[in-house]
Design an enzyme around this catalytic site. Structure first.
Site, mmCIF file in Angstrom:
data_model
loop_
_atom_site.group_PDB
_atom_site.id
_atom_site.type_symbol
_atom_site.label_atom_id
_atom_site.label_comp_id
_atom_site.label_asym_id
_atom_site.label_seq_id
_atom_site.Cartn_x
_atom_site.Cartn_y
_atom_site.Cartn_z
ATOM 1 N N LYS A 35 0.707 -1.214 0.020
ATOM 2 C CA LYS A 35 -0.067 0.026 -0.154
ATOM 3 C C LYS A 35 0.901 1.357 0.255
ATOM 4 O O LYS A 35 2.222 1.163 0.246
ATOM 5 C CB LYS A 35 -0.839 -0.169 1.412
ATOM 6 C CG LYS A 35 -0.148 -0.047 2.451
ATOM 7 C CD LYS A 35 -0.945 -0.486 3.814
ATOM 8 C CE LYS A 35 -0.324 -0.516 4.952
ATOM 9 N NZ LYS A 35 -1.113 -1.387 6.150
ATOM 10 N N TYR A 257 15.209 29.269 10.865
ATOM 11 C CA TYR A 257 14.100 29.766 11.663
ATOM 12 C C TYR A 257 13.992 29.722 13.027
ATOM 13 O O TYR A 257 14.221 28.445 13.465
ATOM 14 C CB TYR A 257 12.897 29.177 10.647
ATOM 15 C CG TYR A 257 12.769 29.511 9.220
ATOM 16 C CD1 TYR A 257 12.619 30.822 8.964
ATOM 17 C CD2 TYR A 257 12.682 28.650 8.401
ATOM 18 C CE1 TYR A 257 12.437 31.427 7.656
ATOM 19 C CE2 TYR A 257 12.503 28.819 6.914
ATOM 20 C CZ TYR A 257 12.565 30.247 6.780
ATOM 21 O OH TYR A 257 12.439 30.492 5.298
HETATM 22 C C1 LIG Z 1 -0.410 -2.290 6.598
HETATM 23 C C2 LIG Z 1 -1.009 -3.576 6.832
HETATM 24 C C3 LIG Z 1 -0.011 -4.977 7.092
HETATM 25 C C4 LIG Z 1 1.363 -4.660 7.130
HETATM 26 O O1 LIG Z 1 1.884 -4.119 8.392
HETATM 27 P P1 LIG Z 1 3.426 -3.813 8.771
HETATM 28 O O2 LIG Z 1 3.434 -3.291 10.116
HETATM 29 O O3 LIG Z 1 3.870 -2.834 7.830
HETATM 30 O O4 LIG Z 1 3.954 -4.939 8.815
HETATM 31 C C5 LIG Z 1 -0.620 -5.749 7.434
HETATM 32 N N1 LIG Z 1 -1.986 -5.988 7.653
HETATM 33 C C6 LIG Z 1 -2.728 -4.846 7.418
HETATM 34 C C7 LIG Z 1 -4.336 -5.150 7.522
HETATM 35 C C8 LIG Z 1 -2.375 -3.744 6.960
HETATM 36 O O5 LIG Z 1 -3.181 -2.660 6.837
#
Ligand SMILES: *Cc1c(COP(=O)(O)O)cnc(C)c1O
Length: 362
Positions: A35, A257
């Site tokens: 994702k 800044y």
């Molecule tokens: C993002 C996600 C993962 C992966 O999690 P990590 O901590 O990056 O390994 C697994 N399952 C679901 C449902 C997720 O949304």
């Protein structure tokens, strides 16, 4: 001449990390989670890096279709499911598997007139305590039965997601309590089970089930306090830039800044071509870690949009053009993130579109 900031993405590191994920769960199949544009690494690069995965999982339907266009034939899983009925035809056509986490999504399937060919592979999500997506354990069976009654539904897999796999004794919701709720709520129901994110895959062998769903570890970072290196993971993204200016300052002078940094004595500082508009965390503190010519230095002053400064006292010979590593090879992203009060995930995902990407190891 482009700005010197570059993200180098190492495809061979993605492949290596996938093998590490598999080695921890030799009997499980793997959903490689890509994702958020493969956690900032690029969807297509992720697809190539995870060619050996059993399936790819993500939350963006349009990226899922893109994976099909790019030639991915194996399963694809939409982790948040479909967002409206109009998506269903596309999902069916592209053979996407998807999560069902609420009654509205079941009703959508019931109303959709999907015909009687069993073609849909569904992942029924349980809310085992995290209170994000899913059916409560006591509503799970009823949801399962309703799905089972839809003729177009073929397989129903059972899934849940852990709040504290990286911190299993968290008193707010201990890991094993979540697992027990899942097991009780799903007891006796047929279907493959998937529960483990990276932290569970790396640290809780007893929880791996039929499929694992690693994300962050595939990119060479870790979810918790332990270092990725101790798990044999390799950073897939290395962000580098250069020193583009030098200032020599005296005691009492300030940097940047808000004048957050005040020099205690005479010092040389270097200006790095990297700022929050590149995805670098603006909240990085004074002393936050950076490598200049391979030497560890500390940030001085606030990170601005396109630049920040580092203390070059320790780096003899550094000057304009010196090579700077922001994170990755030689400087774990988890460490940089921790110093800035965030996690490696956020830094990778926030890599800005303006940063040039170079690919190696393909
Ligand atoms: C993002 C996600 C993962 C992966 O999690 P990590 O901590 O990056 O390994 C697994 N399952 C679901 C449902 C997720 O949304």
């Amino acid at each position: 001449m482009p700005r010197p900031i570059v993200a180098t993405i190492d495809i061979s590191a993605l492949k290596h990390n996938l093998r590490v994920a598999k080695s921890h769960a030799p009997n499980a199949k793997v959903w490689a989670v890509l994702k958020a544009n493969a956690y900032g690494h690029g969807l297509e690069r992720g697809m190539r890096g995870f060619a050996e995965a059993d399936g790819l999982a993500l939350v963006e339907p349009e990226y899922a279709l893109r994976l099909r266009e790019l030639g991915w034939r194996k399963p694809i899983l939409l982790l948040e499911g479909v967002f409206d009925g109009a998506d269903l035809a596309t999902v069916v056509q592209a053979r996407l598997e998807f999560t069902v986490h609420c009654v509205e999504q079941i009703a959508l399937l019931e109303r959709a007139g999907l015909g009687s060919d069993p073609t849909l592979d569904i992942h029924l999500k349980m809310n085992s305590g995290m209170n994000r997506l899913g059916f409560k354990p006591d509503a799970y069976r009823a949801a399962y039965a309703r799905l089972r009654a839809i003729p177009a539904v073929r397989n129903i897999s059972l899934m849940t997601h852990f709040a504290n796999a990286d911190d299993p004794l968290n008193p707010g919701l201990p890991l094993l309590q979540q697992m027990q709720r899942f097991e009780q709520g799903a007891a006796g129901l047929p279907g493959e089970r998937s529960v483990a994110n990276s932290a569970a895959d790396l640290m809780h062998p007893e929880l791996r089930a039929d499929w694992i769903r690693p994300g962050i570890m595939l990119y060479g970072a870790t979810p918790g306090a332990a270092s990725a290196e101790t798990f044999g993971l390799k950073p897939a993204m290395t962000l580098t830039s250069e020193i583009i200016g030098i200032q020599r300052i005296e005691a009492g002078e300030t940097v940047g800044y808000g004048s957050r940094f005040v020099a205690a004595g005479p010092m040389t500082i270097g200006v790095v071509a990297c700022g929050y508009a590149d995805g670098y965390p603006r909240h990085a503190p004074n002393g936050g870690p950076v490598l200049v010519d391979g030497v560890r230095c500390g940030i001085v002053g606030r990170v601005s949009m396109d630049m920040f400064s580092v203390d070059l006292t320790q780096v003899a010979g550094a000057g304009v053009g010196s090579k700077v590593t922001l994170w990755g090879e030689g400087l774990p992203i988890d460490e940089v993130a921790h110093a800035a009060g965030t996690i490696g995930y956020e830094l990778m995902c926030a890599l800005a579109a303006r940063v040039r990407v170079v690919e190696v190891g393909g």
